[in-house]
Enzyme design. Structure first.
Site, PDB file in Angstrom:
ATOM      1  N   ASP A 193       1.170  -1.381   0.171  1.00  0.00           N
ATOM      2  CA  ASP A 193       0.323  -0.200   0.145  1.00  0.00           C
ATOM      3  C   ASP A 193       0.693   1.111   0.087  1.00  0.00           C
ATOM      4  O   ASP A 193       0.409   2.703   0.337  1.00  0.00           O
ATOM      5  CB  ASP A 193      -0.542   0.016   0.990  1.00  0.00           C
ATOM      6  N   SER A 213      -6.471   4.949  -0.040  1.00  0.00           N
ATOM      7  CA  SER A 213      -7.532   3.377  -0.144  1.00  0.00           C
ATOM      8  C   SER A 213      -9.000   2.841  -1.019  1.00  0.00           C
ATOM      9  O   SER A 213      -9.137   3.155   0.641  1.00  0.00           O
ATOM     10  CB  SER A 213      -6.512   2.384   0.144  1.00  0.00           C
ATOM     11  N   GLN A 263      -4.739  -1.965  -7.679  1.00  0.00           N
ATOM     12  CA  GLN A 263      -5.967  -1.343  -6.001  1.00  0.00           C
ATOM     13  C   GLN A 263      -6.385  -0.038  -7.063  1.00  0.00           C
ATOM     14  O   GLN A 263      -5.743   0.745  -7.631  1.00  0.00           O
ATOM     15  CB  GLN A 263      -5.040  -0.468  -5.148  1.00  0.00           C
TER      16      GLN A 263
END
Length: 274
Positions: A193, A213, A263
């Site tokens: 991430d 996110s 993502q």
């Protein structure tokens, strides 16, 4: 900042229920990689060691509060001969903030191929970003001081002319980690991430956006060490409607592709742009 071992150290409070303590941070919201890594370690603890995680799919539902504990409830969805599946709900104040499904595989034999690692300078030939003046004030280096992050300058790598947004980063955990692969897999889930959503802003330097996110998927292919150099080859094929799609391939320093990530994240204007 907290060591990754502290982040992944969870308290078991009942069968298939775990609790993560608050982790020191400069962020106003819990870092998504922290919740992903803790969810994955919770799932791993309920699986026979002969199975290893090969994929995870997750949604960030609510912003996490970094000053309170997070509880992880694991559901045993499937127990198969080759595969098993777990679902994890992460909760704060009785509300689900994050959900993850993780699949585990015993391993089989089949055809093999993989992409080549793009041509990049060796990590050790680049300056440590902690020592580089242009990076010294970036929040990422303050939040992740235990990580060695080296962004590869565009003029030192070969970019694909048809891709909209690209960024490449060498990364590793600075201190030695235990040898067990679970630690390295969960550490990489945390690392995945890092800076990925930022690749969507490479063509839009200087814009002010709210970033978060939204969902996260990851696949693990081969063993690796998170305390050794890993190349995070990041791209963003689309951005629009206040959201950006990002993806990444992760290689070890020998050129082996060890993982992949996709993502979608929130990238909406903080204010009207002229």
């Amino acid at each position: 900042m907290a060591r990754i071992e502290e982040v992944l150290e969870l308290e078991q409070i009942d069968r298939d229920i775990y609790r993560g303590a608050p982790i020191e941070t400069i962020l106003q919201r819990t870092f998504g990689g922290q919740v992903a890594g803790q969810s994955l370690i919770s799932a791993v603890r309920t699986v026979d060691p002969e199975y290893t995680v090969h994929s995870l799919h997750a949604y960030f539902l609510r912003p996490g509060k970094p000053k309170i504990p997070t509880v992880y409830r694991v559901e045993r969805i499937r127990e198969g001969r080759s595969f098993c599946t777990r679902r994890v709900n992460a909760l704060q104040d009785g509300e689900i903030i994050f959900v993850m499904s993780a699949s585990f595989h015993r391993g089989d034999k089949g055809p093999e191929h993989m992409d080549e690692m793009p041509p990049v300078p060796k990590a050790d030939d680049l300056p440590d970003s902690a020592d580089a003046a242009e990076f010294r004030d970036r929040w990422e280096l303050k939040e992740w001081s235990n990580w060695d992050l080296r962004i590869i300058p565009v003029d030192q790598t070969e970019m694909h002319p048809r891709l909209a947004a690209q960024q490449r980063v060498w990364m590793r955990y600075r201190a030695p980690l235990p040898d067990d692969q679970t630690t390295h897999v969960c550490t990489l889930a945390y690392m995945s991430d890092m800076m990925l959503l930022g690749s969507a802003l490479v063509p839009h330097r200087g814009v002010k956006v709210q970033m978060a996110s939204l969902d996260h998927a990851m696949w693990f292919f081969q063993p690796f060490r998170a305390d050794e150099w890993l190349l995070y080859d990041q791209t963003s094929p689309f951005s629009g409607s206040g959201r950006s799609l990002t993806q990444g391939r992760i290689f070890d320093a020998r050129g082996n592709m060890v993982a992949a990530v996709v993502q979608e994240g929130l990238t909406r204007w903080l204010q009207e742009q002229g």
